[in-house]
Design an enzyme around this catalytic site. Structure first.
Site, PDB file in Angstrom:
ATOM      1  N   ASP A 187      -8.562  -5.021  -6.290  1.00  0.00           N
ATOM      2  CA  ASP A 187      -8.217  -4.029  -5.268  1.00  0.00           C
ATOM      3  C   ASP A 187      -9.070  -2.767  -5.440  1.00  0.00           C
ATOM      4  O   ASP A 187      -8.961  -2.075  -6.444  1.00  0.00           O
ATOM      5  CB  ASP A 187      -6.730  -3.674  -5.389  1.00  0.00           C
ATOM      6  CG  ASP A 187      -6.217  -2.884  -4.202  1.00  0.00           C
ATOM      7  OD1 ASP A 187      -7.031  -2.257  -3.496  1.00  0.00           O
ATOM      8  OD2 ASP A 187      -4.995  -2.878  -3.987  1.00  0.00           O
TER       9      ASP A 187
ATOM     10  N   HIS B  43      -6.734  -5.751  -1.900  1.00  0.00           N
ATOM     11  CA  HIS B  43      -5.668  -4.911  -1.350  1.00  0.00           C
ATOM     12  C   HIS B  43      -4.823  -5.752  -0.398  1.00  0.00           C
ATOM     13  O   HIS B  43      -4.976  -5.711   0.818  1.00  0.00           O
ATOM     14  CB  HIS B  43      -6.273  -3.711  -0.641  1.00  0.00           C
ATOM     15  CG  HIS B  43      -5.286  -2.603  -0.407  1.00  0.00           C
ATOM     16  ND1 HIS B  43      -4.644  -1.946  -1.434  1.00  0.00           N
ATOM     17  CD2 HIS B  43      -4.843  -2.016   0.728  1.00  0.00           C
ATOM     18  CE1 HIS B  43      -3.847  -1.018  -0.945  1.00  0.00           C
ATOM     19  NE2 HIS B  43      -3.947  -1.044   0.377  1.00  0.00           N
TER      20      HIS B  43
ATOM     21  N   SER C 238       0.844  -1.186   0.000  1.00  0.00           N
ATOM     22  CA  SER C 238       0.000   0.000   0.000  1.00  0.00           C
ATOM     23  C   SER C 238       0.891   1.253   0.000  1.00  0.00           C
ATOM     24  O   SER C 238       1.673   1.431  -0.921  1.00  0.00           O
ATOM     25  CB  SER C 238      -0.962  -0.034   1.184  1.00  0.00           C
ATOM     26  OG  SER C 238      -1.993   0.907   1.027  1.00  0.00           O
TER      27      SER C 238
END
Length: 672
Positions: free
Chosen positions: A582, A614, A495
């Site tokens: 995602d 994600h 991320s």
């Protein structure tokens, strides 16, 4: 020049010696660290009759149920066949176990319930492309809960009452005013509503008879927006607890008298925000809280649980968390963890002050060569304290004191968020990388949370700038401390950590020997265009903290901080992992930079998982990507690696580009 060459040669010799010493340490298999835990997430039912946990059924984590008097009689009560159940909880009447689940990582979480008596399983929010929120659960109203669902408008959640026996949803408050969230009291009456402000802050409104008043009761500016939140009411509705940084730096625990509005500081700490709290299951009163600066520290409030907290602090040196309490508050289930030992779950009897072990999460790690994590504070170039965590391989720290005896290759492992933080404790990634021969350093760079609003706000508009400088300062610290050599440092993360990896590869292209980006954004402008619709309320705050794409100045800032526009600067090997579903960091974020590198003939390996979002929830996928990663790092830094073997074949991994640039990957793909 001669002295520099001698120093570099000496460091290289020491690194070679470290690699040789690490070869005597047994390899910990990837699947032992990253496969399914044997059991996890233990809880006790409110009536104390049942124990629950998650454990595999045909390789997929499901919820298991056992009589509290006979844990050996456990049986699975859910039937997930693909994705693990990662979050479940008990209804207050102890008749239903509730859990949330999405599809393929799309984060459209729906709510399911299992009737304990009959075993019947029911979808309680039967909607498409809808994400459930839990608004209120109370022991005073055992047969129902309040939920928010965004099936009417994807951007906003309406409050419904859910009858747990029948599954009937009854509208309570339709969100026609763009409210970001709601707070309910112990009678499941909605008492407060939250709305975002144009300055990036939030306003809190009183709700009376399910109608939101027109004038805000509390106002929170942008600077306090990540450190000020209502925690909830006591069950009598007379007190509202907050964590609140207004008028101070670190978030204090505040008790507000609802009738008068008067506030009292209940607890505060000069270095860190108030973290977790223990609330009485019947009264809702806060009885203990944590402060987490370098390590977690539990502190009691008053005498109600003071003896219990003292006993548990002594038994587990502060590293424990209560996962559930009975309504009678005579029994707790808690998990205890050390940095070099995975969690063990206990049943704690408050009357006898006795602890009964229920299970270890990963018993196969017993006797494995795990190593300790050390908290360290690193000074940034402009004087900020960067709370960080260092794990050294056994070859570099024979006496386990956290001081490097000799340098080792380093992996800078960057946390996501960025509005989150790293903490002390058992970390599978730290243990895995250290076992392969690497020092591992995780840094709470500016913008991280939990360490006061000044530190968090120091990251505003600093993506790729001072936030990146903090990571570079940590690397320089590690070199000066003899932890590593300057040419033997990799950067890795997910991320925001993936973004930091791409920033490292592009903005400072010779600092890192290689990078591993997991679901990281490459273009901040397109990132903000593709955030999920239910993040609408937070959009302005993103603009204020990252850059406003609706203004020329903000757009220029976002583009300047976007690695995509500097892809031609990349000089070192890069591995990218992405989930196709995602909702936070769209698949295009990885594909944009892969395409930019491919068009310039710059090597990059791109691994895509069609059934992930994600991050990689399915262990077979996580293990497959980690298998590729450790062989990639071995070529780059010289550490150890298990062969990729059949991990790719067992996963859903696809490699759209660059298999030939990662050792063993083309062979592992075979005809896939």
């Amino acid at each position: 020049m001669r002295s520099m060459l001698l120093a570099a040669t000496a460091a290289a010799c020491l690194l070679t010696g470290a690699a040789t010493a690490q070869s005597n340490v047994p390899i910990i298999p990837r699947d032992v660290l990253f496969g399914n835990p044997e059991r996890a997430a233990g809880q006790i039912s409110p009536d104390g009759m049942w124990l629950t946990w998650t454990a595999p059924v045909n390789g997929v984590m499901n919820v298991w149920l056992a009589p509290a008097a006979n844990p050996g009689a456990a049986k699975p009560i859910t039937s997930e066949k693909v994705r693990p159940i990662r979050q479940y909880f008990w209804a207050p009447d102890s008749k239903t176990v509730l859990y949330i689940q999405d599809k393929g990582g799309d984060e459209n979480f729906l709510l399911y319930g299992v009737d304990v008596a009959s075993g019947a399983e029911k979808l309680l929010t039967p909607f498409e492309k809808t994400r459930v929120q839990i608004v209120g659960i109370s022991p005073l109203v055992p047969g129902r809960i309040l939920v928010g669902v965004n099936n009417r408008d994807a951007k906003w959640h309406d409050v419904h009452s859910l009858d747990l026996a029948t599954g009937k949803l009854t509208p309570v408050l339709m969100n026609m005013g763009d409210y970001a969230g709601f707070v309910a009291d112990g009678n499941l009456v909605v008492r407060g509503a939250l709305k975002s402000r144009t300055d990036g802050g939030s306003d809190y409104y009183r709700v009376i008879d399910n109608k939101v008043e027109g004038k805000p009761l509390e106002q929170v500016a942008l600077d306090d927006s990540l450190t000020t939140n209502p925690l909830g009411f006591t069950t009598d509705g007379k007190t509202l607890y907050w964590t609140d940084s207004r008028g101070r730096n670190t978030a204090a625990l505040i008790a507000q008298d609802v009738a008068t509005g008067a506030k009292k500081v209940v607890a505060q700490d000069a270095k860190a925000d108030i973290g977790d709290v223990l609330t009485n299951p019947s009264t809702g009163q806060v009885e203990a809280y944590t402060v987490d600066y370098l390590r977690q520290d539990w502190k009691p409030l008053g005498s109600a649980v003071a003896a219990d907290v003292a006993l548990l602090n002594k038994q587990f040196p502060g590293d424990w968390v209560v996962t559930s309490r009975t309504r009678a508050d005579d029994k707790w289930v808690l998990a205890a963890v050390a940095s070099d030992k995975p969690s063990t779950t206990y049943l704690y009897d408050r009357k006898s002050k006795s602890l009964t072990p229920l299970f270890e999460s990963r018993p196969k790690l017993a006797g494995a060569p795990l190593v300790p994590m050390q908290p360290v504070v690193i000074k940034s170039r402009d004087g900020l304290d960067l709370v960080s965590y260092l794990t050294l391989p056994a070859s570099s720290d024979a006496n386990r004191d956290g001081k490097a005896d000799r340098p080792a290759p380093l992996v800078l492992f960057v946390h996501g968020g960025p509005w989150a933080r790293d903490s002390y404790g058992f970390n599978s990634y730290h243990q895995w990388l250290a076992n392969r021969g690497y020092a591992v350093l995780s840094v709470n760079y500016r913008g991280s949370t939990g360490l006061g609003k000044d530190f968090t706000n120091a990251g505003n508009l600093q993506w790729g700038l001072k936030m990146h400088d903090d990571l570079l300062d940590a690397v320089n610290w590690a070199v000066k401390q003899g932890v590593t050599a300057p040419d033997k440092v990799a950067i890795m993360g997910g991320s925001y950590g993936g973004y930091a990896t791409l920033a490292g590869m592009t903005f400072t292209p010779t600092t890192f020997a290689c990078g591993v980006d997991i679901v990281g954004p490459s273009n901040l402008e397109t990132l903000l265009k593709t955030i999920p619709p239910y993040w609408e309320a937070g959009k302005v705050q993103f603009y204020k903290r990252m850059g406003d794409p609706t203004s020329a100045e903000g757009l220029a800032l976002l583009k300047a901080a976007s690695p995509l526009y500097k892809a031609d600067k990349i000089q070192r090997p890069l591995l990218i992992g992405q989930g196709a579903n995602d909702p936070r960091v769209n698949q295009a974020e990885s594909e944009q930079i892969v395409d930019a590198m491919r068009s310039r003939n710059i090597p990059v390996t791109y691994v895509l998982f069609p059934d992930e979002g994600h991050g990689f929830a399915r262990p077979v996928n996580n293990i497959a990507f980690n298998a590729v990663t450790e062989n990639f790092l071995a070529k780059c830094l010289g550490g150890r690696a298990e062969p990729i073997g059949d991990t790719i074949a067992k996963s859903t991994a696809k490699v759209p580009h660059g298999a030939e640039f990662s050792p063993g990957l083309s062979e592992a793909l075979g005809g896939k």
